[in-house]
Motif scaffolding. Structure first.
Motif, PDB file in Angstrom:
ATOM      1  N   PHE A 133      -2.404 -10.036  17.417  1.00 41.41           N
ATOM      2  CA  PHE A 133      -2.012 -10.865  18.554  1.00 41.41           C
ATOM      3  C   PHE A 133      -2.803 -12.167  18.505  1.00 41.41           C
ATOM      4  CE2 PHE A 133      -5.335  -7.954  20.132  1.00 41.41           C
ATOM      5  CZ  PHE A 133      -6.262  -8.840  20.669  1.00 41.41           C
ATOM      6  N   VAL A 134      -2.284 -13.171  19.191  1.00 41.76           N
ATOM      7  CA  VAL A 134      -2.922 -14.489  19.219  1.00 41.76           C
ATOM      8  C   VAL A 134      -3.857 -14.562  20.414  1.00 41.76           C
ATOM      9  CG1 VAL A 134      -2.544 -16.988  19.384  1.00 41.76           C
ATOM     10  CG2 VAL A 134      -0.921 -15.559  18.110  1.00 41.76           C
ATOM     11  N   MET A 135      -5.068 -15.031  20.165  1.00 42.07           N
ATOM     12  CA  MET A 135      -6.055 -15.154  21.244  1.00 42.07           C
ATOM     13  C   MET A 135      -6.547 -16.596  21.313  1.00 42.07           C
ATOM     14  SD  MET A 135      -9.315 -12.703  22.087  1.00 42.07           S
ATOM     15  CE  MET A 135     -10.283 -13.080  20.622  1.00 42.07           C
ATOM     16  N   ALA A 136      -6.745 -17.093  22.533  1.00 39.75           N
ATOM     17  CA  ALA A 136      -7.167 -18.477  22.735  1.00 39.75           C
ATOM     18  C   ALA A 136      -8.462 -18.524  23.533  1.00 39.75           C
ATOM     19  CB  ALA A 136      -6.079 -19.266  23.465  1.00 39.75           C
ATOM     20  N   ASP A 137      -9.327 -19.437  23.139  1.00 44.67           N
ATOM     21  CA  ASP A 137     -10.562 -19.707  23.882  1.00 44.67           C
ATOM     22  C   ASP A 137     -10.243 -20.775  24.921  1.00 44.67           C
ATOM     23  OD1 ASP A 137     -13.019 -20.471  24.828  1.00 44.67           O
ATOM     24  OD2 ASP A 137     -13.796 -21.199  22.918  1.00 44.67           O
ATOM     25  N   ILE A 138     -10.118 -20.368  26.188  1.00 46.62           N
ATOM     26  CA  ILE A 138      -9.781 -21.297  27.264  1.00 46.62           C
ATOM     27  C   ILE A 138     -11.086 -21.780  27.888  1.00 46.62           C
ATOM     28  CG2 ILE A 138      -8.407 -21.690  29.335  1.00 46.62           C
ATOM     29  CD1 ILE A 138      -6.760 -20.803  26.943  1.00 46.62           C
ATOM     30  N   ASN A 197      -9.669 -15.237  12.703  1.00 49.58           N
ATOM     31  CA  ASN A 197      -9.889 -16.124  11.560  1.00 49.58           C
ATOM     32  C   ASN A 197     -10.220 -17.539  12.003  1.00 49.58           C
ATOM     33  OD1 ASN A 197      -7.463 -16.753  12.661  1.00 49.58           O
ATOM     34  ND2 ASN A 197      -6.247 -16.563  10.781  1.00 49.58           N
ATOM     35  N   SER A 198     -10.494 -17.714  13.302  1.00 47.69           N
ATOM     36  CA  SER A 198     -10.795 -19.045  13.820  1.00 47.69           C
ATOM     37  C   SER A 198     -12.242 -19.418  13.518  1.00 47.69           C
ATOM     38  CB  SER A 198     -10.552 -19.087  15.335  1.00 47.69           C
ATOM     39  OG  SER A 198     -10.877 -20.348  15.867  1.00 47.69           O
ATOM     40  N   ASN A 199     -12.498 -20.716  13.453  1.00 47.35           N
ATOM     41  CA  ASN A 199     -13.857 -21.204  13.192  1.00 47.35           C
ATOM     42  C   ASN A 199     -14.222 -22.265  14.223  1.00 47.35           C
ATOM     43  OD1 ASN A 199     -16.322 -21.544  11.893  1.00 47.35           O
ATOM     44  ND2 ASN A 199     -15.503 -23.127  10.525  1.00 47.35           N
ATOM     45  N   PRO A 200     -14.360 -21.878  15.501  1.00 50.36           N
ATOM     46  CA  PRO A 200     -14.634 -22.862  16.555  1.00 50.36           C
ATOM     47  C   PRO A 200     -16.069 -23.378  16.471  1.00 50.36           C
ATOM     48  CG  PRO A 200     -14.755 -20.660  17.458  1.00 50.36           C
ATOM     49  CD  PRO A 200     -14.291 -20.502  16.038  1.00 50.36           C
ATOM     50  N   LYS A 201     -16.305 -24.515  17.105  1.00 52.92           N
ATOM     51  CA  LYS A 201     -17.656 -25.062  17.183  1.00 52.92           C
ATOM     52  C   LYS A 201     -18.486 -24.208  18.147  1.00 52.92           C
ATOM     53  CE  LYS A 201     -20.196 -29.285  18.395  1.00 52.92           C
ATOM     54  NZ  LYS A 201     -20.076 -30.680  18.905  1.00 52.92           N
ATOM     55  N   ILE A 202     -19.691 -23.801  17.711  1.00 54.13           N
ATOM     56  CA  ILE A 202     -20.550 -22.949  18.526  1.00 54.13           C
ATOM     57  C   ILE A 202     -21.921 -23.601  18.626  1.00 54.13           C
ATOM     58  CG2 ILE A 202     -21.634 -20.680  18.725  1.00 54.13           C
ATOM     59  CD1 ILE A 202     -19.313 -19.563  17.046  1.00 54.13           C
ATOM     60  N   ALA A 203     -22.427 -23.761  19.851  1.00 53.77           N
ATOM     61  CA  ALA A 203     -23.756 -24.333  20.061  1.00 53.77           C
ATOM     62  C   ALA A 203     -24.260 -23.893  21.425  1.00 53.77           C
ATOM     63  CB  ALA A 203     -23.714 -25.858  19.971  1.00 53.77           C
ATOM     64  N   ASN A 204     -25.555 -24.005  21.617  1.00 53.90           N
ATOM     65  CA  ASN A 204     -26.171 -23.527  22.852  1.00 53.90           C
ATOM     66  C   ASN A 204     -26.245 -24.636  23.902  1.00 53.90           C
ATOM     67  OD1 ASN A 204     -27.433 -21.785  24.633  1.00 53.90           O
ATOM     68  ND2 ASN A 204     -29.487 -22.318  23.904  1.00 53.90           N
ATOM     69  N   TYR A 205     -25.045 -25.170  24.276  1.00 50.99           N
ATOM     70  CA  TYR A 205     -24.984 -26.112  25.388  1.00 50.99           C
ATOM     71  C   TYR A 205     -23.587 -26.060  25.994  1.00 50.99           C
ATOM     72  CZ  TYR A 205     -23.046 -29.164  21.701  1.00 50.99           C
ATOM     73  OH  TYR A 205     -22.311 -29.684  20.656  1.00 50.99           O
ATOM     74  N   GLY A 235     -20.317 -17.377  25.698  1.00 50.17           N
ATOM     75  CA  GLY A 235     -20.052 -16.730  24.412  1.00 50.17           C
ATOM     76  C   GLY A 235     -18.599 -16.557  24.058  1.00 50.17           C
ATOM     77  N   LYS A 236     -17.707 -17.291  24.708  1.00 52.12           N
ATOM     78  CA  LYS A 236     -16.274 -17.151  24.413  1.00 52.12           C
ATOM     79  C   LYS A 236     -15.965 -17.549  22.967  1.00 52.12           C
ATOM     80  CE  LYS A 236     -14.996 -19.873  27.774  1.00 52.12           C
ATOM     81  NZ  LYS A 236     -16.363 -20.140  28.268  1.00 52.12           N
ATOM     82  N   SER A 237     -16.504 -18.679  22.534  1.00 51.55           N
ATOM     83  CA  SER A 237     -16.225 -19.149  21.174  1.00 51.55           C
ATOM     84  C   SER A 237     -16.774 -18.189  20.134  1.00 51.55           C
ATOM     85  CB  SER A 237     -16.826 -20.546  20.960  1.00 51.55           C
ATOM     86  OG  SER A 237     -16.222 -21.497  21.807  1.00 51.55           O
ATOM     87  N   THR A 238     -17.916 -17.579  20.411  1.00 58.00           N
ATOM     88  CA  THR A 238     -18.492 -16.616  19.471  1.00 58.00           C
ATOM     89  C   THR A 238     -17.598 -15.386  19.366  1.00 58.00           C
ATOM     90  OG1 THR A 238     -20.700 -17.376  20.077  1.00 58.00           O
ATOM     91  CG2 THR A 238     -20.543 -15.290  18.898  1.00 58.00           C
ATOM     92  N   ILE A 239     -17.102 -14.902  20.501  1.00 58.77           N
ATOM     93  CA  ILE A 239     -16.186 -13.755  20.480  1.00 58.77           C
ATOM     94  C   ILE A 239     -14.934 -14.092  19.680  1.00 58.77           C
ATOM     95  CG2 ILE A 239     -14.662 -12.339  21.927  1.00 58.77           C
ATOM     96  CD1 ILE A 239     -16.835 -12.335  24.062  1.00 58.77           C
ATOM     97  N   LEU A 240     -14.403 -15.303  19.864  1.00 60.92           N
ATOM     98  CA  LEU A 240     -13.217 -15.708  19.111  1.00 60.92           C
ATOM     99  C   LEU A 240     -13.521 -15.743  17.613  1.00 60.92           C
ATOM    100  CD1 LEU A 240     -10.258 -16.823  19.451  1.00 60.92           C
ATOM    101  CD2 LEU A 240     -11.260 -19.093  19.257  1.00 60.92           C
ATOM    102  N   SER A 241     -14.678 -16.264  17.249  1.00 65.05           N
ATOM    103  CA  SER A 241     -15.003 -16.429  15.827  1.00 65.05           C
ATOM    104  C   SER A 241     -15.208 -15.099  15.115  1.00 65.05           C
ATOM    105  CB  SER A 241     -16.250 -17.303  15.676  1.00 65.05           C
ATOM    106  OG  SER A 241     -17.409 -16.629  16.142  1.00 65.05           O
ATOM    107  N   VAL A 242     -15.798 -14.105  15.792  1.00 63.36           N
ATOM    108  CA  VAL A 242     -16.085 -12.832  15.135  1.00 63.36           C
ATOM    109  C   VAL A 242     -14.899 -11.874  15.162  1.00 63.36           C
ATOM    110  CG1 VAL A 242     -18.542 -13.032  15.648  1.00 63.36           C
ATOM    111  CG2 VAL A 242     -17.072 -11.745  17.222  1.00 63.36           C
ATOM    112  N   SER A 243     -13.871 -12.181  15.970  1.00 62.65           N
ATOM    113  CA  SER A 243     -12.731 -11.267  16.079  1.00 62.65           C
ATOM    114  C   SER A 243     -11.456 -11.822  15.455  1.00 62.65           C
ATOM    115  CB  SER A 243     -12.472 -10.919  17.554  1.00 62.65           C
ATOM    116  OG  SER A 243     -12.259 -12.094  18.319  1.00 62.65           O
TER     117      SER A 243
END
Length: 432
Positions: A207-212, A180-188, A170-178
């Motif tokens: 602050f800047v946050m990154a999905d590693i 202005n980023s719009n990362p690709k999110i899927a269940n795989y 759920g890293k990308s989901t956390i980034l997207s809801v917190s």
């Protein structure tokens, strides 16, 4: 496409040659020398530019060359120095010399720059070689060498906070809801194959946050997306460790936590020492009094870390998580900042730092020819006018002064043997 590594070839400009010209005056041998000096070749400079985000441009263009210096002209004239070649890269780019593996420069901030390859110096015109004996020198100095170097560009993202954890937690989901980023999110697994950045705005600050992404067991050895992503954690100040508390994929949250931290430690001990906040994600699938959650919470708190129950899709617990990250960042700013590691890289083609630049080397070729070589010798050789006795004498005196002939004699040189200086061969004759 996000490109964070590239190999390119850079080449500085060659220095301009000195001119061999003569002014026209009566009663002056050949008019008198008036050859001007050559000009300096262009440097190759790397500069961090805030408008760039990836190394994409370097996928298509692999060689970068600076201009050569202009040759000298008659009447002691010389042109302007060649323009430097400025190569712009994103902030956070590390420039590495491929041959030695040394870090040449870490361009962290926008505007940071350094000279990666220096242009050759301009050669002196024949006016400099006039003396009481040599009134009309028919030779000049060649321009300094260009420097060619293979370099590796490696981009490490500059983010305050990094989201880490196994794939699909759920890293990308956390980034997207917190942010202005719009990362690709899927269940795989490995939905995220490139790092994503976003800006968290909280308490009238941000602050800047990154999905590693891409970190799994064995990542420090390159498994999964391994090194491709681990390097991006190095610049972060705080890590948010996201764990699937529901164990929806059959994994144990405590084991997941320990495995990821072990990978960080094996890759770089400093990463394991960074402040961590633990996000127990997918709380909508378990209850707050679930034994699995309580066991995990107790285990993490025993290590001195805070656990935040989170359900990213419905924004539950996200504000509290981001507020804690902002508070830690604020505390770190108040503390004495740790001195960054500084690298020193010397351009060994520069005359003033290369100790053996003026050395002459001797050897015997397979065909029995005696060979004389050297970088400064090459420069003098390129300046030699082989139709002019004074110019040839200048070359010979340099070789003799450096002791090359004496060394060749110790190696067996005898009268009648052939000596080769680059592409010029001559027969050795003893002087009496």
């Amino acid at each position: 496409m996000f490109v964070d590594r590239a190999k390119i070839i850079i080449k500085s400009g060659k220095g301009g040659n000195g001119a061999v010209t003569f002014r026209r005056e009566p009663f002056v041998p050949e008019g008198g020398p008036d050859g001007g000096d050559g000009c300096k070749g262009g440097d190759v400079i790397f500069m961090a530019d805030a408008s760039l985000r990836t190394l994409m441009d370097f996928r298509y263009k692999k060689k970068y060359e600076a201009e050569n210096g202009q040759d000298g002209m008659k009447k002691k004239r010389f042109g302007k120095n060649a323009e430097d070649l400025i190569i712009k890269v994103p902030p956070g780019t590390v420039v590495i010399d491929e041959e030695t593996g040394l870090v040449m420069k870490d361009l962290v901030k926008a505007g940071d720059s350094f000279v990666a390859a220096r242009g050759g110096k301009g050669g002196k015109g024949n006016v400099h070689f006039k003396n009481s004996v040599r009134q009309a020198p028919n030779f000049a100095e060649a321009g300094g060498f260009a420097k060619e170097r293979n370099v590796i560009l490696e981009l490490k993202l500059i983010a305050d906070v990094g989201l880490i954890g196994f794939p699909n937690v759920g890293k990308s989901t956390i980034l997207s809801v917190s942010t202005n980023s719009n990362p690709k999110i899927a269940n795989y697994h490995f939905t995220t194959i490139t790092p994503n950045l976003g800006v968290v705005e909280i308490f009238n600050d941000g602050f800047v946050m990154a999905d590693i992404a891409g970190i799994i067991e064995g990542a420090h050895q390159g498994a999964g997306l391994g090194h491709k992503f681990l390097k991006h954690i190095e610049r972060t100040k705080v890590l948010i460790h996201v764990v699937d508390i529901s164990g929806s994929e059959g994994r144990d949250p405590i084991e997941d936590f320990d495995k990821i931290n072990n990978e960080l430690r094996l890759y770089n001990e400093k990463l394991a020492l960074k402040p961590q906040i633990v996000a127990a994600n997918k709380m909508d699938m378990v209850s707050a009094d679930d034994p699995k959650y309580l066991e995990f919470k107790a285990y993490i708190e025993a290590k001195g870390m805070k656990v935040f129950p989170v359900s990213a899709p419905i924004h539950e617990g996200i504000h509290e998580l981001m507020a804690e990250a902002a508070a830690i960042l604020h505390r770190l700013e108040l503390e004495t900042p740790e001195e960054e590691e500084q690298y020193e890289f010397f351009d060994f083609e520069r005359d003033d730092v290369e100790e053996d630049f003026k050395e002459v080397y001797t050897s015997v070729a397979d065909d029995g020819t005696y060979v004389i070589e050297g970088k400064q010798l090459k420069k003098i050789f390129d300046s030699t006018n082989f139709n002019d006795s004074g110019s040839l004498r200048y070359l010979y005196k340099y070789i003799e002064k450096k002791g090359a002939l004496e060394e060749l004699k110790r190696m067996g040189l005898e009268e009648g043997d052939i000596i080769r200086v680059f592409d010029y061969e001559f027969e050795y004759i003893e002087e009496f």
